[in-house]
Write a protein that holds these residues in place. Structure first.
Motif, PDB file in Angstrom:
ATOM      1  N   HIS A   1       0.805  -1.228   0.000  1.00 24.73           N
ATOM      2  CA  HIS A   1       0.000   0.000   0.000  1.00 24.73           C
ATOM      3  C   HIS A   1       0.840   1.281   0.000  1.00 24.73           C
ATOM      4  O   HIS A   1       0.526   2.235  -0.692  1.00 24.73           O
ATOM      5  CB  HIS A   1      -0.929   0.035   1.222  1.00 24.73           C
TER       6      HIS A   1
ATOM      7  N   ILE B   1       1.521  -6.479  -4.812  1.00 22.28           N
ATOM      8  CA  ILE B   1       0.223  -6.353  -4.145  1.00 22.28           C
ATOM      9  C   ILE B   1      -0.164  -7.732  -3.616  1.00 22.28           C
ATOM     10  O   ILE B   1      -0.050  -8.737  -4.317  1.00 22.28           O
ATOM     11  CB  ILE B   1      -0.849  -5.824  -5.114  1.00 22.28           C
TER      12      ILE B   1
ATOM     13  N   HIS C   1      -2.727  -9.421  -3.218  1.00 19.09           N
ATOM     14  CA  HIS C   1      -3.657 -10.272  -3.969  1.00 19.09           C
ATOM     15  C   HIS C   1      -3.120 -10.668  -5.343  1.00 19.09           C
ATOM     16  O   HIS C   1      -3.758 -11.418  -6.064  1.00 19.09           O
ATOM     17  CB  HIS C   1      -5.017  -9.573  -4.111  1.00 19.09           C
TER      18      HIS C   1
ATOM     19  N   ASP D   1      -7.469  -6.761   4.071  1.00 21.43           N
ATOM     20  CA  ASP D   1      -7.767  -5.895   2.921  1.00 21.43           C
ATOM     21  C   ASP D   1      -9.066  -6.407   2.296  1.00 21.43           C
ATOM     22  O   ASP D   1      -9.233  -7.615   2.094  1.00 21.43           O
ATOM     23  CB  ASP D   1      -6.631  -5.959   1.892  1.00 21.43           C
TER      24      ASP D   1
ATOM     25  N   HIS E   1     -10.227  -6.560  -0.547  1.00 18.68           N
ATOM     26  CA  HIS E   1     -10.240  -7.227  -1.844  1.00 18.68           C
ATOM     27  C   HIS E   1      -9.631  -8.623  -1.804  1.00 18.68           C
ATOM     28  O   HIS E   1      -9.260  -9.192  -2.837  1.00 18.68           O
ATOM     29  CB  HIS E   1      -9.588  -6.316  -2.891  1.00 18.68           C
TER      30      HIS E   1
ATOM     31  N   SER F   1      -3.400  -1.711  -9.774  1.00 24.80           N
ATOM     32  CA  SER F   1      -4.253  -2.194  -8.674  1.00 24.80           C
ATOM     33  C   SER F   1      -4.429  -3.703  -8.719  1.00 24.80           C
ATOM     34  O   SER F   1      -4.186  -4.344  -9.737  1.00 24.80           O
ATOM     35  CB  SER F   1      -5.629  -1.522  -8.651  1.00 24.80           C
ATOM     36  N   CYS F   2      -4.901  -4.252  -7.581  1.00 23.76           N
ATOM     37  CA  CYS F   2      -5.086  -5.705  -7.494  1.00 23.76           C
ATOM     38  C   CYS F   2      -6.214  -6.188  -8.398  1.00 23.76           C
ATOM     39  O   CYS F   2      -6.375  -7.389  -8.595  1.00 23.76           O
ATOM     40  CB  CYS F   2      -5.326  -6.130  -6.056  1.00 23.76           C
TER      41      CYS F   2
ATOM     42  N   CYS G   1       0.481  -0.653  -4.813  1.00 19.46           N
ATOM     43  CA  CYS G   1      -0.931  -0.265  -4.954  1.00 19.46           C
ATOM     44  C   CYS G   1      -1.078   1.075  -5.663  1.00 19.46           C
ATOM     45  O   CYS G   1      -2.113   1.349  -6.279  1.00 19.46           O
ATOM     46  CB  CYS G   1      -1.587  -0.189  -3.586  1.00 19.46           C
TER      47      CYS G   1
ATOM     48  N   CYS H   1      -4.350   3.396  -6.606  1.00 15.10           N
ATOM     49  CA  CYS H   1      -5.625   2.770  -6.231  1.00 15.10           C
ATOM     50  C   CYS H   1      -6.188   3.467  -5.008  1.00 15.10           C
ATOM     51  O   CYS H   1      -7.388   3.715  -4.934  1.00 15.10           O
ATOM     52  CB  CYS H   1      -5.441   1.280  -5.956  1.00 15.10           C
ATOM     53  N   LEU H   2      -5.324   3.747  -4.028  1.00 16.30           N
ATOM     54  CA  LEU H   2      -5.813   4.452  -2.846  1.00 16.30           C
ATOM     55  C   LEU H   2      -4.871   5.543  -2.359  1.00 16.30           C
ATOM     56  O   LEU H   2      -5.165   6.214  -1.376  1.00 16.30           O
ATOM     57  CB  LEU H   2      -6.135   3.487  -1.694  1.00 16.30           C
TER      58      LEU H   2
ATOM     59  N   ASN I   1     -10.519  -0.357  -8.386  1.00 17.77           N
ATOM     60  CA  ASN I   1     -11.805  -0.950  -8.004  1.00 17.77           C
ATOM     61  C   ASN I   1     -12.739  -0.025  -7.236  1.00 17.77           C
ATOM     62  O   ASN I   1     -13.884  -0.384  -6.973  1.00 17.77           O
ATOM     63  CB  ASN I   1     -11.545  -2.216  -7.174  1.00 17.77           C
TER      64      ASN I   1
ATOM     65  N   ARG J   1     -10.778   8.770  -2.840  1.00 15.73           N
ATOM     66  CA  ARG J   1     -10.053   7.503  -2.866  1.00 15.73           C
ATOM     67  C   ARG J   1      -8.649   7.632  -3.465  1.00 15.73           C
ATOM     68  O   ARG J   1      -7.717   6.957  -3.063  1.00 15.73           O
ATOM     69  CB  ARG J   1     -10.886   6.483  -3.669  1.00 15.73           C
TER      70      ARG J   1
HETATM   71  S1  SF4 Z   1      -7.664  -2.513  -3.302  1.00 12.72           S
HETATM   72 FE1  SF4 Z   1      -6.040  -1.089  -3.900  1.00 12.72          FE
HETATM   73  S2  SF4 Z   1      -5.081  -0.631  -1.956  1.00 12.72           S
HETATM   74 FE2  SF4 Z   1      -6.226  -2.530  -1.589  1.00 12.72          FE
HETATM   75  S3  SF4 Z   1      -4.768  -4.187  -2.067  1.00 12.72           S
HETATM   76 FE3  SF4 Z   1      -5.877  -3.685  -3.952  1.00 12.72          FE
HETATM   77  S4  SF4 Z   1      -4.519  -2.264  -5.022  1.00 12.72           S
HETATM   78 FE4  SF4 Z   1      -3.897  -2.270  -2.880  1.00 12.72          FE
END
Ligand code: SF4
Length: 494
Positions: A63, A107, A109, A128, A130, A345-346, A406, A409-410, A428, A434
């Motif tokens: 992250h 990441i 995931h 997390d 996701h 992103s994941c 990440c 993404c955030l 996502n 965000r």
């Molecule tokens: S949703 Fe975004 S912040 Fe969370 S693990 Fe996936 S890429 Fe990283």
């Protein structure tokens, strides 16, 4: 009544049924990252506890990592503090840690599946939301909060409510330029962001049968955006081919035994569901969000909705979202100028995502004034992409080529929107703030659509690119540096 995969895996992992009706569930694999774990480890220390199953617990950093190669110590003191904490925790508690020096960082995931840690029939937890991504393998995977991270570290168990199961069938064929991201956005658009609350989503039908594993991961990843904490696809030959040979997968006879068991846990044709929903794959267009949640989504060829078409709270929510996004109802979303294009992103940072985006970007130039970045999901994805020259395609077009993390993404790292910039994003979540600016505006779409927006400077129907998309399955055949060492996990982990 024949049991679904969820029923089978749930029962096999049930330690006991609690008086309040919840289940004490054994967790086969616990994935840890730097943001939600420091307090959990601190609580363990306070209580004088050890990690109950260190061999089932794996850590990485994703992250807060700057993806532009910034060296340690990081300028962001908070990020540096989190990194130091995770280093200390994995050392003190004896946990494997995939940091940048290992070549396996990324990441959480993305690396779980590519290392072969994620396997069918497992229960998986991670701090997390996701974590549902791992359901693509026929695992039951939950996102958990910090206190639950503590619980899993200390006991390898979670106290959870057993969800109902909704089968989501998508049959027919997807058109060119329509991807897994469009399928899940169409599902969330139909069922709403709260439609899956209390359910696990089982994805089935021709469209998912034909998807590669990375595409299934994209779909399962966003289950949580539809309110379903768990989403899964029944394991099949595609799943087994992906897992076989990966670093932590069982090997030889153990793999064969595991494969037979994995095949046996798939929901049979006569399984009973609490609900069934059907969509036609050929009716799905490239999707774009116009609002402030992933359910506020339309086909790129549809007009932006008007609050007057709706009643009550829904009408108010649409009006508020349009005001925030500075959009007019009735207009086309296609043609809307973008300031930033983010591929990562994941949800969409795997090799096939980068291939699809590179297919659009090849020989083109990013529009003037657009900041475009490509952030691979892991060091492994980055290495594979570079081995086939994708970085050169992106760089020649004017995209920034980054390290794994990440990123935007955030935006818990230096990659952030500024002011009310509009970002075409393969991530996502399009919640207010965000991507790092309280007034920043996010349009969720597939990586190919993001690449098209980067080049034209406006939201663009990627179907206009005549050569999109093979919807191939590159990861099934791609050589991986992660296919090597023997597995420390018990064979056929269940
Ligand atoms: S949703 Fe975004 S912040 Fe969370 S693990 Fe996936 S890429 Fe990283």
């Amino acid at each position: 009544m024949a049991a679904t995969l969820l029923d089978t895996v749930w029962d096999l992992h049930t330690v006991r049924r609690l008086p309040n009706g919840q289940t004490q569930l054994f967790i086969g694999l616990h994935l840890v990252h730097e943001v939600t774990s420091p307090q959990a480890f601190a609580m363990l220390r306070e209580l004088g506890l050890r990690v109950r199953f260190p061999e089932r617990t794996f850590a990485t950093v994703d992250h807060i990592i700057p993806t532009d190669g910034e060296p340690r110590p990081y300028r962001d003191a908070m990020a540096e503090q989190m990194f130091v904490a995770v280093e200390r925790n994995v050392r003190d508690f004896g946990l494997p840690f995939f940091d940048r020096s290992t070549g396996r960082q990324g990441i959480v995931h993305v690396i779980g599946p590519e290392l072969g840690l994620t396997q069918p029939g497992m229960t998986i937890a991670c701090g997390d939301s996701h974590t549902s991504t791992h359901g693509a393998f026929g695992a039951i995977a939950f996102g958990i909060g910090t206190s639950q991270v503590r619980d899993v570290l200390a006991t390898q168990c979670l106290t959870v409510e057993r969800p109902k199961v909704r089968r989501i069938e998508v049959n027919g064929r997807l058109g060119g330029g329509v991807y897994a991201k469009d399928v899940i956005l169409a599902i969330i658009g139909k069922l709403g962001v709260h439609g899956g609350v209390g359910y696990a989503y089982e994805y089935g039908g021709e469209v998912f049968d034909h998807m590669a594993m990375d595409e299934r991961m994209t779909v399962c990843n966003m289950s949580i955006e539809g309110g379903a904490r768990v989403g899964y696809v029944n394991p099949d030959a595609t799943t087994f081919a992906f897992v076989e040979g990966r670093e932590y997968a069982p090997r030889g006879d153990a793999f064969e035994r595991a494969r037979r068991w994995w095949a046996s846990i798939a929901s049979p044709p006569d399984a009973t569901y609490d609900d069934v929903v059907s969509l036609r794959g050929d009716a799905i267009a490239p999707m774009v969000t116009w609002g402030v949640n992933p359910g506020q989504v339309i086909g790129v060829d549809q007009p932006i909705p008007s609050p007057e078409q709706y009643e009550g709270n829904e009408s108010v929510a649409i009006a508020e979202a349009l005001a925030f996004m500075q959009l007019r109802p009735g207009r086309s979303i296609a043609g809307l100028p973008v300031d930033v294009a983010f591929i990562g992103s994941c949800t969409n940072s795997r090799l096939s995502d980068l291939r699809e985006a590179a297919g659009v970007a090849r020989g083109q130039k990013v529009a003037r004034g657009v900041k475009a970045l490509v952030v691979p999901g892991s060091q492994n994805v980055r290495a594979l992409a570079e081995a086939e020259g994708l970085h050169e395609v992106f760089q020649a077009a004017g995209f920034e080529w980054r390290g794994a993390g990440c990123s935007m993404c955030l935006a818990m790292n230096p990659d952030k929107l500024v002011g009310d910039q509009i970002c075409a994003s393969s991530s996502n979540r399009n919640f207010k703030g965000r991507q790092g600016s309280p007034t920043g505006r996010t349009l969720l779409m597939s990586p190919a659509m993001v690449a098209a927006a980067a080049i034209t400077g406006v939201v663009t129907d990627v179907r206009a690119w005549s050569h999109v998309s093979s919807r191939s399955s590159p990861l099934r055949s791609a050589p991986s540096p992660l296919r090597s060492a023997p597995s420390p996990l018990p064979e056929g982990e269940g």
